[in-house]
Scaffold this active site. Structure first.
Site, PDB file in Angstrom:
ATOM      1  N   ARG A   2      16.951  -5.283  60.774  1.00  0.00           N
ATOM      2  CA  ARG A   2      17.432  -5.510  59.408  1.00  0.00           C
ATOM      3  C   ARG A   2      18.442  -6.651  59.504  1.00  0.00           C
ATOM      4  O   ARG A   2      19.443  -6.554  60.193  1.00  0.00           O
ATOM      5  CB  ARG A   2      18.080  -4.224  58.901  1.00  0.00           C
ATOM      6  N   HIS A  29      11.164  -7.149  51.860  1.00  0.00           N
ATOM      7  CA  HIS A  29      11.417  -5.777  52.337  1.00  0.00           C
ATOM      8  C   HIS A  29      10.057  -5.068  52.414  1.00  0.00           C
ATOM      9  O   HIS A  29       9.784  -4.147  51.641  1.00  0.00           O
ATOM     10  CB  HIS A  29      12.365  -5.083  51.368  1.00  0.00           C
ATOM     11  N   GLN A  32       9.599  -1.080  52.821  1.00  0.00           N
ATOM     12  CA  GLN A  32       9.916  -0.308  51.614  1.00  0.00           C
ATOM     13  C   GLN A  32       8.713  -0.300  50.664  1.00  0.00           C
ATOM     14  O   GLN A  32       8.332   0.731  50.127  1.00  0.00           O
ATOM     15  CB  GLN A  32      11.142  -0.920  50.908  1.00  0.00           C
ATOM     16  N   ASP A 120      15.865  -1.418  41.261  1.00  0.00           N
ATOM     17  CA  ASP A 120      16.670  -1.718  42.455  1.00  0.00           C
ATOM     18  C   ASP A 120      18.059  -2.132  41.965  1.00  0.00           C
ATOM     19  O   ASP A 120      18.239  -2.462  40.787  1.00  0.00           O
ATOM     20  CB  ASP A 120      15.997  -2.852  43.256  1.00  0.00           C
ATOM     21  N   CYS A 160      14.482   2.275  45.070  1.00  0.00           N
ATOM     22  CA  CYS A 160      14.499   2.263  46.540  1.00  0.00           C
ATOM     23  C   CYS A 160      15.793   2.838  47.119  1.00  0.00           C
ATOM     24  O   CYS A 160      15.865   3.094  48.307  1.00  0.00           O
ATOM     25  CB  CYS A 160      14.259   0.845  47.035  1.00  0.00           C
ATOM     26  N   ARG A 188       9.716   7.131  52.941  1.00  0.00           N
ATOM     27  CA  ARG A 188      10.149   6.027  53.824  1.00  0.00           C
ATOM     28  C   ARG A 188       9.965   6.447  55.279  1.00  0.00           C
ATOM     29  O   ARG A 188       9.584   5.646  56.122  1.00  0.00           O
ATOM     30  CB  ARG A 188      11.628   5.692  53.584  1.00  0.00           C
TER      31      ARG A 188
END
Ligand code: NVA
Length: 261
Positions: A2, A29, A32, A120, A160, A188
């Site tokens: 990340r 991402h 996700q 988000d 998310c 996830r």
């Protein structure tokens, strides 16, 4: 990994001797969104023919939804304020690949008939100092019960996480009957396991296919080959390994969890 700068992650992958998974960058991402597609399929049966509508920032998630729209047969709609568009290069690639998508600055128009509403944060990790300006610019893009009146009657709401309740989404929507955000959070883990299983197993196969090219001595290669099932991740037999998308589909029935338990 990340990390903020996507180019640096690509560089790392170019030099690494093991698979590198993009766990989130400023640009994309992907894990996700792969996991979110699993959640959509779990709740709506299939993503095929559905409209996924993201209301908010043209950020890493908007970019990854555009990328997903080049591979999966769904319509993507993004409602974002002016000045917060997704990455130009990704938009161009999605156009060239024939993805079905629309970008608008009108959230009401965007949610009309949508099956999946996606939310988000208004400011992503590393953008905290822009919070005051962004809260103002994004105020008309808050997901409220009122806004969702025009969505499909069986729509689902995803976020998310972490959510800023009262900013991008109201408590009423987040805790309402259409919200699947906690299933989404659980998925996830399942999707990430499928991604890791696919990559680790394929990495083992690549090494065994040409051991000298990856620096394995014959002796080590023979040991890895004889014990390779011990290194593999359960849920995908080496001789009949499904692709990542097939694995994602199979874990919607939580097969990997069952295999592990
Ligand atoms: N856009 C958010 C996603 C968090 C899961 C961020 O980059 O912080």
């Amino acid at each position: 990994i990340r990390w903020f700068d996507d180019d640096e992650v690509v560089q790392l992958a170019e030099h690494a001797t093991v698979p590198v998974i993009n766990g989130l960058t400023d640009l994309t991402h992907p894990c996700q969104v792969m996991s979110d597609i699993l959640t959509v399929e779990e709740h709506l049966g299939t993503i095929e023919g559905k409209t996924v509508c993201m209301v908010g920032d043209g950020n890493n998630l908007a970019n990854s939804w555009l990328n997903a729209a080049t591979r999966f047969p769904f319509d993507f709609v993004l409602a974002c304020p002016e000045g917060y568009l997704p990455d130009e290069g990704i938009v161009r690639k999605a156009e060239a690949a024939g993805a079905s998508f629309m970008i608008t600055h009108d959230p009401k128009e965007a949610v009309e008939g949508a099956h999946v509403i996606y939310s988000d944060a208004f400011y992503s990790m590393g953008q905290e100092e822009e919070a005051i300006k962004r809260r103002k610019d994004f105020a008309p893009f808050q997901i409220t019960t009122d806004l969702l009146a025009g969505a499909d009657k069986d729509h689902i709401v995803l976020h998310c996480l972490p959510a800023h309740r009262g900013e991008e989404i109201t408590d009423e929507v987040m805790d309402g009957p259409h919200s699947v955000v906690f299933d989404e959070a659980e998925n996830r883990m399942h999707a990430q396991r499928a991604i890791m299983a696919t990559l680790i197993n394929s990495h083992i196969d690549t090494r065994l296919a040409s051991p000298s090219a990856v620096g394995l001595t014959e002796h080590t290669a023979a040991r890895v080959a004889s014990q390779s099932d011990g290194f593999r991740i359960a849920g995908s037999a080496s001789s009949d390994r499904p692709s990542i998308s097939a694995q994602l589909a199979s874990i919607s029935t939580k097969k990997l969890t069952q295999a592990a338990s």
